[in-house]
Design an enzyme around this catalytic site. Structure first.
Site, mmCIF file in Angstrom:
data_model
loop_
_atom_site.group_PDB
_atom_site.id
_atom_site.type_symbol
_atom_site.label_atom_id
_atom_site.label_comp_id
_atom_site.label_asym_id
_atom_site.label_seq_id
_atom_site.Cartn_x
_atom_site.Cartn_y
_atom_site.Cartn_z
ATOM 1 N N PHE A 292 0.870 -1.174 0.000
ATOM 2 C CA PHE A 292 0.000 0.000 0.000
ATOM 3 C C PHE A 292 0.900 1.214 0.000
ATOM 4 O O PHE A 292 1.712 1.408 0.913
ATOM 5 C CB PHE A 292 -0.896 0.042 1.241
ATOM 6 N N GLU A 293 0.777 2.033 -1.018
ATOM 7 C CA GLU A 293 1.420 3.337 -0.989
ATOM 8 C C GLU A 293 0.667 4.265 -1.928
ATOM 9 O O GLU A 293 0.232 3.859 -3.006
ATOM 10 C CB GLU A 293 2.917 3.276 -1.337
#
Length: 395
Positions: A292-293
């Site tokens: 997740f980014e």
């Protein structure tokens, strides 16, 4: 036979001491506690709370301006981005359905899929059916994926055997090393992204739990944020023993790239470091879990990051060790970016097995507030968010 009162008292005292001993022995130590035990207020960031018109309509956005075919769209130059294989289509669709349900059905940002081989018609049909937004399917250029010319096959094989002997996963899997290198320093160079500034990375088989009613990309843009994360962990030091020494060499040659308001203390924290982290030679191994980014690609396109990636790439650690994009991205952000531009999305409920980010919010369903993992208790020691909050704050 009657036991004398002093003896009974002594037996009772011994029993109490024994119970206390067992409590001290088996109670969870702070190292093993999850973030829910330490941070009870995993609430929405107050700056992100929605506001409403008297008729109940959100002030945040005009639904018409976020329609897939809106002529005057409020969307900014951003995409949802996935590196995914054809065989992972069902897991990818599951991730899409989750994110579409909690967020993208309101904003209709495009999905951009990358693969080192062409996507099948089945993949395209199933993924395009999971969203009303535009879907883009791209093949990674050979020069971005193929093992670089300076990597020696014999050295790679011998290094992989050493890593495997230490229990490092995927050490001999060439495609895994290629993936880490591509995610670290090449994805943002793809021609399909040349006019795109922000991306939200989404992997197959991840889960989202909380309704998100604001434009995440616009929040990043309007608040001058470079990078957003949910989970922050310690890495396996056996995968990157020379990453920090190479970084120190780079800093010696390029001190101009070190940001005045850096997060060096987070990158090098040794007070909370797991015992075996001496293998990392000075790096705390704290990293943003990059499955997740949400990020601004202008940082990756900067001279500082470009110089850093080139240095690491020539050092060979993406293949001779198992440098991942997560520690590479994280060290670069911790050193070359203003720490105030890195944001913890406390209000985005997320899971990539085995870890969670689960806020304390009525907008969340399907996860337990504050829980880091459903896995073994020792996994709680991997949580590096307290170190980030200590040195940088909650962002």
């Amino acid at each position: 036979m009657t036991i004398a009162r002093p003896v009974r008292a002594l037996i009772g005292l011994c029993a109490l001491l024994w119970c206390f001993f067992l409590y001290v022995l088996f109670k969870p130590s702070p190292e093993f506690q999850g973030p829910g035990d330490r941070y009870q207020n995993f609430e929405r960031d107050p700056t992100l709370d929605p506001t409403f018109e008297p008729d109940g309509k959100l002030v945040h956005y005009d639904e018409g301006n976020y329609a897939p075919d809106a002529k005057k769209s409020d969307r900014i130059e951003a995409t949802l981005l996935a590196l995914v294989r054809n065989s992972e289509v069902d897991d990818m669709v599951q991730s899409m359905q989750d994110l579409e349900r909690v967020w993208n059905n309101k904003f209709n940002y495009p999905w951009t899929f990358f693969n080192d081989v062409p996507f099948t018609e089945e993949f395209k049909e199933k993924t395009s059916a999971a969203t009303n937004a535009k879907c883009i399917y791209e093949v990674i250029p050979d020069e971005h994926w193929t093992k670089p010319s300076w990597i020696d096959d014999a050295t790679f094989q011998s290094s992989a055997k050493v890593l495997e002997g230490k229990g490092v996963q995927y050490a001999s899997k060439m495609s895994y090393h290629q993936m880490c290198r591509w995610n670290s320093g090449l994805f943002y160079k793809h021609p399909a992204l040349k006019d795109t500034r922000y991306y939200w990375r989404v992997e197959p088989n991840v889960h989202f739990f909380c309704d998100i009613d604001y434009d995440v990309f616009r929040y990043m843009h309007d608040n001058n944020k470079t990078y957003g994360f949910t989970i922050n962990l310690y890495d396996d030091p056996k995968t990157l023993p020379t990453l920090w020494p190479e970084t120190v060499k780079f800093l010696a040659d390029h001190p101009e790239h070190l940001n005045e308001n850096n997060a060096m203390k987070w990158v090098t924290d040794d007070e909370h470091r797991p015992q075996n982290n001496h293998d990392a030679q000075g790096y705390s191994t704290c990293h943003f879990w990059s499955n997740f980014e949400v990020a601004d690609m202008e940082f990756w396109r900067s001279k500082a990051y470009g110089d850093y990636f080139e240095h690491l790439d020539k050092a060979g650690g993406f293949f001779y060790e198992r440098w991942g994009d997560a520690p590479v991205h994280s060290i670069a952000l911790g050193l070359f970016e203003d720490a105030s531009k890195i944001h913890w999305f406390r209000d985005i409920g997320y899971q990539h097995i085995p870890f969670f980010n689960c806020p304390n919010s009525p907008k969340c369903k399907g996860c337990v507030t504050g829980r880091l993992t459903d896995g073994e208790a020792w996994l709680h020691r991997d949580d590096c968010r307290p170190v980030w909050f200590k040195h940088v704050g909650m962002g």
